[in-house]
Design a protein around this motif. Structure first.
Motif: not given
Ligand SMILES: Cc1ncc(C[n+]2csc(CCOP(=O)(O)OP(=O)(O)O)c2C)c(N)n1
Ligand code: SF4
Lengths: 262, 377
Positions: A8, A11, A54, A56-57, A60-68, A70
């Protein structure tokens, strides 16, 4: 697609400290997806919380930065709904094995078709260098100022015992082998666990007499024992020296898989 | 397809409503008194191309339905108090990432493991405020098995319309009671607004709600629970941006409270008016049938956002009576929106309000002077 297109671009630059191994691991992962010719629109990156997560951010694909902790259950949801996607998880040693330990063993037990890349820097990097379940015995951290008094996890042994189909360990020094292992992990149906021993000069090195990044990378290389050699040693009754770890492909099997390609 | 009439318990009707609404992914963890929702989903989903998964706990279940939602499915989980508590961090994540999903809470007695097989309404404030930070949610409260079906369908539509987690705040009584239910075949399904090519994934439309950038369409959407800009990229050190984002997410729901409101209004000219939701609604309905034309009734099918404008429909009200299976959680909310005296008729332990008890509360209300009076039942 080119390797650059997996990043990406808007970014960058990333937030990692100079000399951090996480950039190398991200690079190896995207090299693997690129070499395999994965469909970027059908590739999802999922991560928890921590420096490692970090990563995943920056894809350039779809990405989910979630909770600690999980990332794995989030990734499980994605994979169950979209079994034709390649779902790749970035996580840290603390994220995966402390707060996320239960999810880790259950994702392995289910043998769900995910590829998990764990950036093991032996420490909680993002929160400033506290001890993690992978901090070596005796090592100094901000919460173990007199030396760690608990034994660390062997994450690969946990993944193997819990049922993952593919388990490998490399270091941020072994970029070719690591890229190859991530490729194999993506190609192997079921849960693929790739542990990458990596340097955190900021939070680990500075406290443990390795101020130079090169010292940390040298130590990673010097402490790696190739699986073949480790197997030979074991057969000859020679135990693994303290502080050393086995690198290579540790497990490859074809147990029943959850959420595999239709 | 024709409607089917069946005699089902509320939890089963809830599962059927979810399936009718197009839910195709359910992740859950067993807990009394919600488990029949999961059990029905486990039987039904695989037969219609959906997926059921029993996760290792409620944190994982909530995480999985959020992941499933981004992967494009309508998703649901069901639990009760202790599990709901465990879900809170990821519920906040769903609010922050504007993820449509449905969470069913079949409430039991608390705190802690409390009374697993007894009804309660003790999680109403937790539903509204349980996760950290400022956010808003939508919550529905069925009072019959038919409403378990109908409001579950509605929950999915609201979740997609507002891109928010939606709660079905029911209780053990409604979950386990059996009633005749029409399983409607022609339920209305409001499609979500998908993100268009070139649109920013977190730039709100005119209604404050951004299009949904479902994974797999090549849009390359990044989703994070960190404060993010309209591209979805972390932007954690701007006071202005954080304020703007959080206010928008709260407003998209709070400003639509009249559109979202779903109530029954009976005898709007009455002086003594009952306000109820869930199981106590049934006792109030019986009281109104026994004493026709005397009492007013505001039955809330939507509890959050609180439909405060509806209180104004009772212009002659001298007192509001709020029977609840908790120590006055919604009564406190009512209090915020009116100067009319309030009588709370709280009941704990799982026994339902009786008509006699409600009559007694109404009698107390007839002479109530204090802003809030608690009637001992
Ligand atoms: C529920 C919760 N607890 C604690 C934290 C704080 N926290 C953020 S990152 C982190 C540790 C990350 O360590 P690790 O997974 O080893 O990743 P690294 O930063 O070293 O890459 C913690 C404890 C959090 N975000 N959420
Ligand atoms: S704190 Fe450590 S792990 Fe985090 S970016 Fe810096 S070097 Fe890397």
């Amino acid at each position: 697609m080119t390797l650059e297109e997996w990043y990406r671009q808007d970014r960058l630059p990333h937030i990692y400290c100079a000399g951090c191994g996480n950039g190398t691991i991200l690079n190896c992962t995207l090299r693997a997806t690129n070499e395999l010719g994965l469909d970027r629109t059908k590739t999802t990156f999922v991560s928890g919380i921590g420096c490692s997560s970090r990563a995943s951010g920056y894809t350039s694909s779809d990405s989910l930065h979630t909770t600690h902790g999980r990332a794995l259950p989030f990734a499980t949801g994605v994979k169950m709904v979209k079994p034709d996607h390649d779902v790749i998880v970035f996580t840290g040693d603390g994220d995966l094995s402390a707060i996320g330990g239960n999810h880790f063993i259950h994702a392995c037990r289910r043998n769900i078709d995910l590829t998990v890349v764990c950036m093991n820097n032996n420490i909680y990097g993002m929160t400033g260098g506290q001890g993690s379940p992978c901090t070596p015995y005796g090592a100094i951290s901000t919460t173990t100022p007199y030396g760690m008094r608990e034994m660390p996890f062997d994450l690969c042994a946990v993944a193997e015992a819990a049922g993952a189909n593919y388990v490998a360990r490399w270091t941020s020094y072994h970029v070719k082998e690591l890229t190859q292992a991530i490729r194999a992990g993506i190609e192997t149906p079921g849960l693929s666990f790739i542990e990458v021993m990596t340097q955190c000069p900021t939070s680990f090195g500075s406290k443990n007499k390795m101020r130079q990044v090169s010292q940390m990378v040298d130590a990673l290389r010097a402490n790696s024992i190739l699986k073949d050699k480790a197997d030979r040693n074991k057969a000859a009754g020679i135990p693994l020296e303290p502080g050393k770890f086995v690198v290579g492909e540790l497990v490859r099997r074809s147990n029943p898989v959850l959420g595999g390609r239709p | 397809m024709t409607d089917k009439t069946e005699f089902l318990n509320g939890n089963t009707a809830c599962a059927e409503g979810a399936i009718a609404a197009g839910c195709r992914f359910f992740a859950g963890y067993p807990i009394t008194p919600s488990t029949e929702v999961a059990e029905r989903m486990a039987v039904r989903l695989p037969k219609i191309g959906g997926t059921f998964i029993q996760m290792e706990d409620e944190l994982a279940s909530m995480a999985a339905i959020i992941g499933g939602a981004w992967a494009g499915a309508r998703t649901m989980t069901a639990t009760s108090g202790p599990g709901f508590s465990l879900m809170m961090e990821n519920i906040g994540y769903a609010a922050m990432t504007e993820t449509p999903c449905v969470v069913v809470n079949v409430q039991r007695g608390g705190p802690s493991t409390g009374q697993p097989t007894m009804a309660a309404q003790g999680d109403m404030m937790q539903a509204r405020f349980g996760s950290h930070g400022d956010y808003s949610i939508i919550a529905l409260a069925p009072s019959s098995v038919q409403e378990m079906f109908d409001l579950t369908v509605k929950a999915f539509n609201l979740a997609d319309r507002f891109r928010t987690p939606v709660f079905l705040m029911t209780d053990e009584t409604i979950g386990h009671m059996r009633e005749k239910v029409i399983l409607r075949s022609d339920v209305e399904i409001t499609p979500r607004r998908e993100l268009l090519e070139g649109e920013l994934p977190f730039r709100p439309g005119p209604d404050g709600v951004p299009g949904f950038g479902t994974f797999g369409r090549g849009l390359g959407v990044h989703v994070t629970g960190l404060t993010h800009d309209e591209r979805g990229y972390p932007a954690t050190d701007s006071a202005d941006l954080h304020e703007k984002v959080v206010r928008r997410m709260v407003r998209k729901i709070e400003d639509a409270r009249n559109e979202i409101a779903d109530v029954d209004i009976v005898n709007p000219d009455a002086e003594i008016v009952f306000i109820s939701y869930g199981a106590p609604t049934r006792a109030v309905q019986q009281l109104l049938a026994d004493y026709p034309g005397i009492y007013g009734h505001l039955n809330l099918r939507i509890v959050w956002p609180f439909p405060d404008a509806k209180l104004g429909e009772f212009g002659a009200a001298k007192a509001f009576v709020v029977p609840e299976m908790n120590l006055g959680q919604m009564a406190r909310e009512v209090r915020m929106h009116t100067n009319v005296p309030i009588v709370t008729a709280a009941k704990l332990g799982g026994a339902l309000h009786t008509v006699a008890e409600l009559k007694h509360a109404a009698d107390v209300a007839a002479t109530a002077k204090a802003p809030v009076t608690e009637v001992v039942l």
